[in-house]
Design a protein around this motif. Structure first.
Motif, PDB file in Angstrom:
ATOM      1  N   UNK A  37       0.421   0.546  14.470  1.00 16.17           N
ATOM      2  CA  UNK A  37       1.096   0.116  15.552  1.00 16.17           C
ATOM      3  C   UNK A  37       0.449  -0.811  16.151  1.00 16.17           C
ATOM      4  N   UNK A  38      -0.796  -1.258  15.808  1.00 14.77           N
ATOM      5  CA  UNK A  38      -1.595  -2.441  16.436  1.00 14.77           C
ATOM      6  C   UNK A  38      -0.661  -3.566  16.270  1.00 14.77           C
ATOM      7  N   UNK A  39      -1.251  -4.652  17.044  1.00 11.64           N
ATOM      8  CA  UNK A  39      -0.482  -6.157  17.167  1.00 11.64           C
ATOM      9  C   UNK A  39      -0.704  -6.759  15.538  1.00 11.64           C
ATOM     10  N   UNK A  40       0.390  -6.919  14.906  1.00 15.38           N
ATOM     11  CA  UNK A  40       0.550  -7.170  13.570  1.00 15.38           C
ATOM     12  C   UNK A  40      -0.365  -8.856  13.438  1.00 15.38           C
ATOM     13  N   UNK A  41      -0.302  -9.615  14.313  1.00 13.52           N
ATOM     14  CA  UNK A  41      -0.896 -11.050  14.032  1.00 13.52           C
ATOM     15  C   UNK A  41      -2.373 -10.642  14.252  1.00 13.52           C
ATOM     16  N   UNK A  74      -2.815 -17.748  21.494  1.00 12.82           N
ATOM     17  CA  UNK A  74      -1.563 -18.304  22.320  1.00 12.82           C
ATOM     18  C   UNK A  74      -0.479 -17.484  21.890  1.00 12.82           C
ATOM     19  N   UNK A  75      -0.442 -16.306  21.139  1.00 14.43           N
ATOM     20  CA  UNK A  75       0.506 -15.419  20.848  1.00 14.43           C
ATOM     21  C   UNK A  75       1.210 -14.664  21.795  1.00 14.43           C
ATOM     22  N   UNK A  76       2.495 -14.278  21.925  1.00 12.96           N
ATOM     23  CA  UNK A  76       3.108 -13.400  22.746  1.00 12.96           C
ATOM     24  C   UNK A  76       2.653 -12.134  22.549  1.00 12.96           C
ATOM     25  N   UNK A  77       2.435 -11.819  21.519  1.00 12.46           N
ATOM     26  CA  UNK A  77       1.579 -10.424  21.290  1.00 12.46           C
ATOM     27  C   UNK A  77       0.355 -10.185  21.678  1.00 12.46           C
ATOM     28  N   UNK A  78      -0.453 -11.159  22.122  1.00 14.84           N
ATOM     29  CA  UNK A  78      -1.606 -11.021  22.824  1.00 14.84           C
ATOM     30  C   UNK A  78      -1.298 -10.802  24.338  1.00 14.84           C
ATOM     31  N   UNK A  79      -0.257 -11.692  24.961  1.00 12.28           N
ATOM     32  CA  UNK A  79      -0.076 -11.419  26.271  1.00 12.28           C
ATOM     33  C   UNK A  79       0.654  -9.936  26.423  1.00 12.28           C
ATOM     34  N   UNK A  80       1.418  -9.451  25.672  1.00 14.79           N
ATOM     35  CA  UNK A  80       2.200  -8.253  25.556  1.00 14.79           C
ATOM     36  C   UNK A  80       1.036  -7.224  25.687  1.00 14.79           C
ATOM     37  N   UNK A  90       1.981   1.827  26.554  1.00 15.83           N
ATOM     38  CA  UNK A  90       1.822   1.397  25.158  1.00 15.83           C
ATOM     39  C   UNK A  90       2.340   0.011  24.821  1.00 15.83           C
ATOM     40  N   UNK A  91       1.686  -0.882  24.096  1.00 16.68           N
ATOM     41  CA  UNK A  91       2.268  -2.410  23.987  1.00 16.68           C
ATOM     42  C   UNK A  91       3.299  -2.218  22.847  1.00 16.68           C
ATOM     43  N   UNK A  92       4.364  -3.093  23.032  1.00 11.65           N
ATOM     44  CA  UNK A  92       5.553  -3.214  22.150  1.00 11.65           C
ATOM     45  C   UNK A  92       5.168  -4.534  21.271  1.00 11.65           C
ATOM     46  N   UNK A  93       4.594  -4.602  20.342  1.00 13.45           N
ATOM     47  CA  UNK A  93       4.337  -6.124  19.504  1.00 13.45           C
ATOM     48  C   UNK A  93       5.356  -6.186  18.642  1.00 13.45           C
ATOM     49  N   UNK A  94       5.648  -7.511  18.569  1.00 10.29           N
ATOM     50  CA  UNK A  94       6.918  -8.106  17.670  1.00 10.29           C
ATOM     51  C   UNK A  94       6.462  -9.023  16.656  1.00 10.29           C
TER      52      UNK A  94
END
Length: 96
Positions: A37-41, A74-80, A90-94
């Motif tokens: 579930x962690x940020x894939x990037x 610079x990723x949206x996932x980091x900001x999420x 909980x974060x919702x990474x894409x």
């Protein structure tokens, strides 16, 4: 033994063997399920840094780590992740 490897700092965990002989495998699956579930990037970059960093000297390894982290910034996932932490959810990474 696993306990000795842990004591020497070669591994982070040691598990008692079970009757079916797959205790370490089952623990590895548990760790994978925690990681998924962690940020894939961020996970992809961490794996890249580990894989490349272990093959080079310390300074080069640190440079590899820094370069991989720079790709996460610079990723949206980091900001999420930061927003989710701030909002205590909980974060919702894409993967973006």
């Amino acid at each position: 033994s696993g306990d000795e490897a842990k004591r020497l700092g070669l591994v982070n965990q040691a598990v008692e063997q079970n009757k079916s002989g797959d205790a370490a495998y089952l623990r590895a699956l548990d760790l994978a399920r925690e990681t998924i579930p962690q940020g894939p990037i961020a996970i992809r970059m961490a794996k890249l840094a580990i894989n490349q960093g272990t093959e080079v000297d310390l300074n080069t390894g640190l440079a590899v780590e820094e370069a991989c982290y720079a790709l996460v910034i610079p990723t949206k996932d980091r900001l999420e992740g930061l927003l989710a932490f701030k909002e205590k959810r909980p974060p919702h990474y894409k993967g973006e």
